[in-house]
Design an enzyme around this catalytic site. Structure first.
Site, PDB file in Angstrom:
ATOM      1  N   ASP A   1       2.716   3.238   2.585  1.00 26.11           N
ATOM      2  CA  ASP A   1       1.688   4.280   2.452  1.00 26.11           C
ATOM      3  C   ASP A   1       2.249   5.587   1.874  1.00 26.11           C
ATOM      4  O   ASP A   1       1.901   5.985   0.781  1.00 26.11           O
ATOM      5  CB  ASP A   1       0.988   4.523   3.792  1.00 26.11           C
ATOM      6  CG  ASP A   1      -0.407   5.123   3.619  1.00 26.11           C
ATOM      7  OD1 ASP A   1      -0.848   5.295   2.462  1.00 26.11           O
ATOM      8  OD2 ASP A   1      -1.067   5.422   4.635  1.00 26.11           O
TER       9      ASP A   1
ATOM     10  N   GLU B   1     -10.229   4.799   8.229  1.00 26.08           N
ATOM     11  CA  GLU B   1      -8.959   5.440   8.616  1.00 26.08           C
ATOM     12  C   GLU B   1      -9.284   6.712   9.384  1.00 26.08           C
ATOM     13  O   GLU B   1      -9.069   7.828   8.914  1.00 26.08           O
ATOM     14  CB  GLU B   1      -8.098   5.762   7.379  1.00 26.08           C
ATOM     15  CG  GLU B   1      -6.698   6.233   7.761  1.00 26.08           C
ATOM     16  CD  GLU B   1      -5.850   6.651   6.572  1.00 26.08           C
ATOM     17  OE1 GLU B   1      -6.377   6.676   5.439  1.00 26.08           O
ATOM     18  OE2 GLU B   1      -4.671   6.972   6.783  1.00 26.08           O
TER      19      GLU B   1
ATOM     20  N   HIS C   1       0.852  -1.200   0.000  1.00 21.95           N
ATOM     21  CA  HIS C   1       0.000   0.000   0.000  1.00 21.95           C
ATOM     22  C   HIS C   1       0.885   1.248   0.000  1.00 21.95           C
ATOM     23  O   HIS C   1       1.514   1.569   1.000  1.00 21.95           O
ATOM     24  CB  HIS C   1      -0.890  -0.013   1.255  1.00 21.95           C
ATOM     25  CG  HIS C   1      -1.857   1.123   1.345  1.00 21.95           C
ATOM     26  ND1 HIS C   1      -3.215   0.928   1.488  1.00 21.95           N
ATOM     27  CD2 HIS C   1      -1.693   2.471   1.302  1.00 21.95           C
ATOM     28  CE1 HIS C   1      -3.828   2.099   1.542  1.00 21.95           C
ATOM     29  NE2 HIS C   1      -2.906   3.064   1.440  1.00 21.95           N
TER      30      HIS C   1
END
Ligand code: FE2
Length: 423
Positions: A311, A215, A59
């Site tokens: 990320d 999130e 990710h």
């Protein structure tokens, strides 16, 4: 044989195989055995070093990497200021600049052992410039790394007009995975609708799903249960990932444990993103402050497949980072208090075979017949990789050496220091 790696400690799902040889022929692993005597074009003596399948970043946002400070700095350090800065910066993106920054960050990751990257591409501009740039880069870099692209609507799929068409446009162009962000929709109902839209598109197109899910530090953000229900009902076990899931940190235990049972039953994967979530979450807390991570240890104990993503790498959300998946695993180990011997190994597993399952990779791992996507670490075990964060001396992609790093040499008063405990 083309290449033989001699005397390697082989990183496996369970017990390591000690002192094995690994033979590579063409793009494949031809054998993993003790004392392979065959002729080879190149022989590398691993001297007991750990060899594993490529590291995997499950990710990352390659369209935003290395953009920290280019528009302005994120002074509050919050997710929402990051989204605002990104929104202002997006219209100024050019194809070449996005590719240039992403190419640089990908090479940082490859040098540190990554062979597979799942990146999100922001779909929320009609131009679809991020998708176009990352598709071109996916092809350009395919000899060193496999890239999967997620069509990711940063502003949601339901709350702004035209978002659904933008997601479809990105998928039509060739994005591999359907993304979403249900907790960012304006109402609970819009969030649920967006999950249905994502699953419908994925089913229709035969694609996998990877959603930014819950999130947020809001214990009422409960889109994960909707994703679990749809994964279960539609029989999509193994093909759906919920990323972040940090609201789970704040759920009451009765709800969290019931949900974890259903996550396991549905076969949904979870991706934790320690760099961003440790920096971004709990900004509105005073003390005690929540840690801002999903329940990695408990999810693994419940039998859920959990992976890890980087990320951000120097972007409007997180100004640090160098594309180091071992550092991401180490951070997870610490913040989730996974210091048991098997838990330490599990942290290494999350950036290797667990992420491979997460991305739906086939032919992965150090076994006969798998693709020769391998890393040689300058350390002897999974635990030492996490403790020392050593150089990746050799990185192979489909049997070709694509990256090398010479280990640093430290001397104290003229004597060599190697960070190994000894006997
Ligand atoms: Fe993300």
């Amino acid at each position: 044989m083309d290449i033989i790696l001699k005397n390697a400690n082989v990183a496996h799902r369970d017990e390591p195989i000690r002192a094995a040889d690994i033979a590579i022929k063409g793009e494949k692993i031809a054998a993993v055995e003790a004392n392979i005597e065959a002729e080879a074009g190149q022989v590398i003596d691993c001297g007991g070093r750990l060899v594993s399948g490529s590291l995997i970043d499950a990710h990352v946002h390659l369209d935003a990497v290395l953009a920290a400070g280019l528009e302005r700095d994120n002074e509050s350090g919050t997710l929402f200021e990051g989204i605002e800065i990104w929104g202002d910066f997006k219209p100024k993106l050019t194809l070449e600049a996005v590719k240039e920054r992403a190419r640089r960050a990908v090479d940082w990751e490859v040098a540190q052992g990554a062979g597979f990257i799942r990146t999100h591409a922001d779909t929320s501009e009609d131009s679809q410039l991020p998708t176009r740039a990352l598709l071109e880069l996916r092809d350009e870099l395919k000899d060193r790394v496999d890239i999967q692209i997620v069509a990711f609507p940063q502003v949601g799929a339901k709350s702004f007009p035209g978002s659904e068409a933008q997601i479809r446009a990105s998928l039509d162009m060739g994005a591999d995975v359907v993304g979403g962000i249900p907790h960012n929709e304006v109402t609970r109902e819009a969030g649920v609708d967006s999950v249905m839209f994502i699953f419908d598109e994925a089913e229709k197109r035969g694609l996998m799903i990877d959603v930014h899910c819950d999130e947020i530090d809001d214990s009422h953000a409960r889109f994960l249960e909707v994703m679990v229900e749809q994964t279960f009902k539609r029989g999509m076990a193994g093909r759906v990932t919920a990323s972040h899931c940090v609201a789970m940190h704040s759920y009451n235990n009765a709800y969290a444990y019931r949900l974890m049972g259903w996550i396991e039953r549905s076969g949904l994967n979870v991706t934790a993103n320690p760099f961003d979530n440790l920096i971004l979450q709990a900004r509105q807390d005073s003390y005690p402050k929540r840690r801002g991570m999903t329940r990695v240890k408990e999810l693994l104990q419940a039998g859920v497949n959990v992976g890890i993503g980087h990320d951000s790498i120097m972007d409007p959300w997180y100004p640090l980072g160098r594309g180091d998946m071992v550092e991401a695993a180490s951070l997870t180990l610490h913040v989730c208090q996974m210091s048991g011997v098997q838990e330490i190994d599990a942290c290494f597993d999350m950036i290797t075979w667990r992420n491979a399952r997460n991305l739906g990779l086939e032919d992965y791992g150090v076994t006969k017949g798998a693709n020769a996507d391998l890393v040689v670490f300058d350390a002897a075990s999974k635990a030492d990789v996490l403790r020392i964060n050593p150089a990746c001396t050799h990185v192979f992609k489909r049997g070709r050496l694509v990256a090398e790093t010479k280990p640093a040499e430290s001397m104290v008063m003229g004597g060599a220091v190697d960070f190994v405990r000894g006997n």
